[in-house]
Scaffold this motif. Structure first.
Motif, mmCIF file in Angstrom:
data_model
loop_
_atom_site.group_PDB
_atom_site.id
_atom_site.type_symbol
_atom_site.label_atom_id
_atom_site.label_comp_id
_atom_site.label_asym_id
_atom_site.label_seq_id
_atom_site.Cartn_x
_atom_site.Cartn_y
_atom_site.Cartn_z
ATOM 1 N N ILE A 1 0.825 -1.212 0.000
ATOM 2 C CA ILE A 1 0.000 0.000 0.000
ATOM 3 C C ILE A 1 0.858 1.260 0.000
ATOM 4 N N SER A 2 1.897 1.266 0.802
ATOM 5 C CA SER A 2 2.738 2.459 0.883
ATOM 6 C C SER A 2 3.421 2.754 -0.452
ATOM 7 N N LEU A 3 3.677 1.718 -1.258
ATOM 8 C CA LEU A 3 4.298 1.921 -2.565
ATOM 9 C C LEU A 3 3.276 2.379 -3.600
ATOM 10 N N ASP A 4 2.007 2.009 -3.400
ATOM 11 C CA ASP A 4 0.973 2.295 -4.386
ATOM 12 C C ASP A 4 0.386 3.691 -4.261
ATOM 13 N N ILE A 5 0.350 4.251 -3.045
ATOM 14 C CA ILE A 5 -0.300 5.555 -2.871
ATOM 15 C C ILE A 5 0.603 6.584 -2.202
ATOM 16 N N GLY A 6 1.825 6.229 -1.880
ATOM 17 C CA GLY A 6 2.715 7.145 -1.166
ATOM 18 C C GLY A 6 3.095 8.356 -1.999
ATOM 19 N N LEU A 7 3.453 9.442 -1.325
ATOM 20 C CA LEU A 7 3.867 10.658 -2.014
ATOM 21 C C LEU A 7 5.173 10.434 -2.765
ATOM 22 N N ALA A 8 6.150 9.836 -2.109
ATOM 23 C CA ALA A 8 7.454 9.586 -2.719
ATOM 24 C C ALA A 8 7.842 8.137 -2.462
ATOM 25 N N VAL A 9 8.153 7.429 -3.526
ATOM 26 C CA VAL A 9 8.468 5.999 -3.415
ATOM 27 C C VAL A 9 9.832 5.753 -4.034
ATOM 28 N N ASN A 10 10.743 5.199 -3.256
ATOM 29 C CA ASN A 10 12.062 4.839 -3.749
ATOM 30 C C ASN A 10 11.983 3.572 -4.571
ATOM 31 N N ASP B 1 19.379 -0.529 -9.056
ATOM 32 C CA ASP B 1 20.712 -0.169 -8.580
ATOM 33 C C ASP B 1 20.822 1.327 -8.342
ATOM 34 N N ASN B 2 20.064 2.103 -9.098
ATOM 35 C CA ASN B 2 20.069 3.552 -8.937
ATOM 36 C C ASN B 2 19.095 3.922 -7.814
ATOM 37 N N THR B 3 19.608 3.968 -6.589
ATOM 38 C CA THR B 3 18.742 4.153 -5.421
ATOM 39 C C THR B 3 18.173 5.564 -5.328
ATOM 40 N N SER B 4 18.691 6.512 -6.139
ATOM 41 C CA SER B 4 18.197 7.890 -6.059
ATOM 42 C C SER B 4 16.933 8.089 -6.895
ATOM 43 N N LEU B 5 16.512 7.074 -7.650
ATOM 44 C CA LEU B 5 15.317 7.201 -8.484
ATOM 45 C C LEU B 5 14.072 7.136 -7.609
ATOM 46 N N VAL B 6 13.308 8.234 -7.592
ATOM 47 C CA VAL B 6 12.146 8.357 -6.714
ATOM 48 C C VAL B 6 10.919 8.723 -7.545
ATOM 49 N N THR B 7 9.808 8.025 -7.311
ATOM 50 C CA THR B 7 8.542 8.345 -7.962
ATOM 51 C C THR B 7 7.729 9.266 -7.055
ATOM 52 N N ILE B 8 7.284 10.401 -7.605
ATOM 53 C CA ILE B 8 6.561 11.419 -6.834
ATOM 54 C C ILE B 8 5.155 11.566 -7.407
ATOM 55 N N LEU C 1 9.689 -10.130 -8.291
ATOM 56 C CA LEU C 1 10.432 -10.090 -9.546
ATOM 57 C C LEU C 1 9.687 -9.325 -10.627
ATOM 58 N N LEU C 2 8.362 -9.308 -10.590
ATOM 59 C CA LEU C 2 7.564 -8.677 -11.631
ATOM 60 C C LEU C 2 7.180 -7.241 -11.289
ATOM 61 N N CYS C 3 6.538 -7.046 -10.151
ATOM 62 C CA CYS C 3 6.032 -5.708 -9.805
ATOM 63 C C CYS C 3 7.007 -4.896 -8.959
ATOM 64 N N GLN C 4 8.090 -5.523 -8.487
ATOM 65 C CA GLN C 4 9.114 -4.866 -7.672
ATOM 66 C C GLN C 4 8.565 -4.376 -6.333
ATOM 67 N N GLY C 5 7.438 -4.957 -5.910
ATOM 68 C CA GLY C 5 6.856 -4.613 -4.619
ATOM 69 C C GLY C 5 7.407 -5.483 -3.502
ATOM 70 N N ILE C 6 7.063 -5.125 -2.273
ATOM 71 C CA ILE C 6 7.540 -5.854 -1.099
ATOM 72 C C ILE C 6 6.910 -7.238 -1.056
ATOM 73 N N MET C 7 7.738 -8.239 -0.761
ATOM 74 C CA MET C 7 7.263 -9.608 -0.612
ATOM 75 C C MET C 7 7.340 -10.023 0.845
ATOM 76 N N GLU C 8 6.328 -10.716 1.298
ATOM 77 C CA GLU C 8 6.337 -11.242 2.655
ATOM 78 C C GLU C 8 7.118 -12.549 2.677
ATOM 79 N N VAL C 9 8.087 -12.640 3.595
ATOM 80 C CA VAL C 9 8.910 -13.844 3.708
ATOM 81 C C VAL C 9 8.779 -14.414 5.119
ATOM 82 N N ASN C 10 9.119 -15.683 5.232
ATOM 83 C CA ASN C 10 9.072 -16.388 6.526
ATOM 84 C C ASN C 10 7.692 -16.265 7.174
ATOM 85 N N MET C 11 6.659 -16.504 6.374
ATOM 86 C CA MET C 11 5.302 -16.427 6.908
ATOM 87 C C MET C 11 4.958 -17.685 7.684
#
Length: 438
Positions: free
Chosen positions: A227-236, A241-248, A326-336
């Motif tokens: 959710i934070s990646l989908d509606i946030g003001l600024a998303v890294n 590899d280019n960590t400075s790329l931010v979506t606003i 791998l596809l959407c580059q979103g957060i994955m839940e691990v060790n559930m």
């Protein structure tokens, strides 16, 4: 309202008269109102346009996300919201030195006519609009942006890429999955183009109404952790590899009605921007059903959209996982835990496939059992189905459903396949040398 007293006579209760709506602008108190927001806030045209512009500039200014001279990729799809974003940026560049926007905008239009029936002259109209503002711009074919690293070259042959892109969506029969896949491929294309154009910021034109619908529909799709990646003001872009790329998202504090009146008062013409959900029934996809639900509530309760949006802002991701889809580059839940909804769904799938035998095995044993059944007479050869299963293990819950619908993985972008093949090679190498490690 009437009632009957003890003597049988009717008594009429006088209702309180509804207070008339204030016709004067609530800001200047002089001009007659032209716009009514939330059924009670009245603004005149003279005060309304600066108010909307101030909201836009305040969103950028308070966060201090864009530095002086920074290259910003401005994504224009042709929708009313994106055309208004472009006009606000252009207006800000014409201001006096004190109020002038100081970043360097690069306008991008991705032509998706390969998937939708756009007018033949639409690209020419978009070019005329960009040239009118005098900003640097690029118009790129969607298929080329997804598959080619040389997509900025106009001579790139896109026919070979068009077939691959169409094959992906032809294999997806569900409109929900089609629209979801379209958004993810569009996001990957924009990220790639920003990198090629040496831009460190990306501006998109999602408004409050659109983000509220996306929030609810993505929760229904199983993307609650994103959710934070989908509606946030600024998303890294953490997967780059280019960590400075931010979506606003500078338009996120503006409602759809505010943007519509802004475009009307400034005489801005939008362009056809259809998707797979255009002209479809409301019950054919999760996104369309969610849109109807929100719109129906908004009619009677004007604060519905803002309430959903503000509630979504308070939901933060608390996981410490470093795995990304791998596809959407979103957060994955691990060790559930085994009792999680995702693990329960997997177990239900194995029970449906294997019958009573699955009830006697744990989830880990079921995975091993399924792998052994797919091996050719006990050998450990890898076929395309094995690669597909390995890719699915690297996907989030929602993207898993998309890949399972595809008949072949050959139509996916090369970077997705190469990353997974590289990962499989490392696993194979680790298995070969594990006996020699201390």
């Amino acid at each position: 309202m009437c009632s009957v007293n003890e003597e049988g006579a009717e008594v009429f209760e006088v209702l309180k008269p509804i207070e008339p709506l204030e016709l004067k602008c609530r800001k200047c108190l002089i001009e007659d109102g032209n716009v009514v927001l939330q059924k009670k806030f009245v603004y005149c045209k003279t005060c309304f346009v600066p108010m909307v512009t101030h909201k836009f500039r305040a969103t950028i200014g308070k966060s201090k996300l864009v530095n002086r001279g920074e290259r910003v990729l401005v994504c224009v799809s042709g929708s009313q919201s994106s055309v208004s974003l472009l006009h606000m940026i252009w207006t800000g560049l014409q201001q006096s030195t004190y109020k002038r926007l100081t970043f360097d905008p690069v306008v991008l239009y991705i032509d998706e006519s390969v998937l939708h029936d756009y007018p033949k002259d639409q690209v020419n109209k978009v070019k005329e609009l960009f040239e009118k503002y005098g900003l640097s711009y690029h118009i790129v074919k969607f298929a080329a942006a997804v598959y080619s690293d040389n997509c900025l070259n106009e001579d790139t042959n896109v026919d070979q890429y068009n077939d691959k892109l169409q094959n992906i969506f032809n294999n997806l029969s569900d409109l929900t999955l089609k629209e979801d896949m379209l958004m993810k491929l569009r996001k990957r294309a924009i990220t790639k183009l920003a990198d090629l154009l040496k831009c460190t910021r990306i501006m998109t034109a999602e408004n409050e109404h659109k983000l509220s619908i996306r929030l609810l529909s993505n929760v229904a799709l199983g993307r609650g952790s994103q959710i934070s990646l989908d509606i946030g003001l600024a998303v890294n872009n953490k997967n780059n590899d280019n960590t400075s790329l931010v979506t606003i998202r500078p338009m996120r504090n503006l409602s759809a009605k505010e943007i519509s009146y802004y475009a009307l008062f400034n005489k801005l013409d939008d362009f056809m921007h259809s998707n797979f959900l255009t002209a479809t029934n409301e019950d054919e996809s999760i996104q369309k059903t969610t849109e109807r639900f929100v719109n129906d509530l908004q009619v009677d309760f004007p604060s519905t959209v803002s309430t959903i949006f503000r509630t979504g802002e308070k939901i933060s991701e608390k996981t410490s996982a470093v795995a990304y889809c791998l596809l959407c580059q979103g957060i994955m839940e691990v060790n559930m835990s085994p009792s999680s909804a995702k693990e329960a769904t997997k177990y239900s799938k194995y029970v449906s496939l294997m019958g009573v035998k699955a009830l006697k095995l744990s989830l880990k044993e079921l995975k091993n059992e399924e792998t052994n059944e797919k091996n050719c007479n006990g050998c450990k050869c890898r076929n395309k189905q094995d690669l597909k299963e390995e890719i699915i293990e690297s996907l989030c819950y929602a993207c898993t459903h998309i890949i399972q619908e595809l008949e072949s993985l050959d139509d996916l972008p090369e970077e997705i396949l190469n990353k997974e093949k590289e990962k499989l090679q490392f696993k194979k190498m680790e298995e070969q040398i594990k006996d020699f490690l201390l």
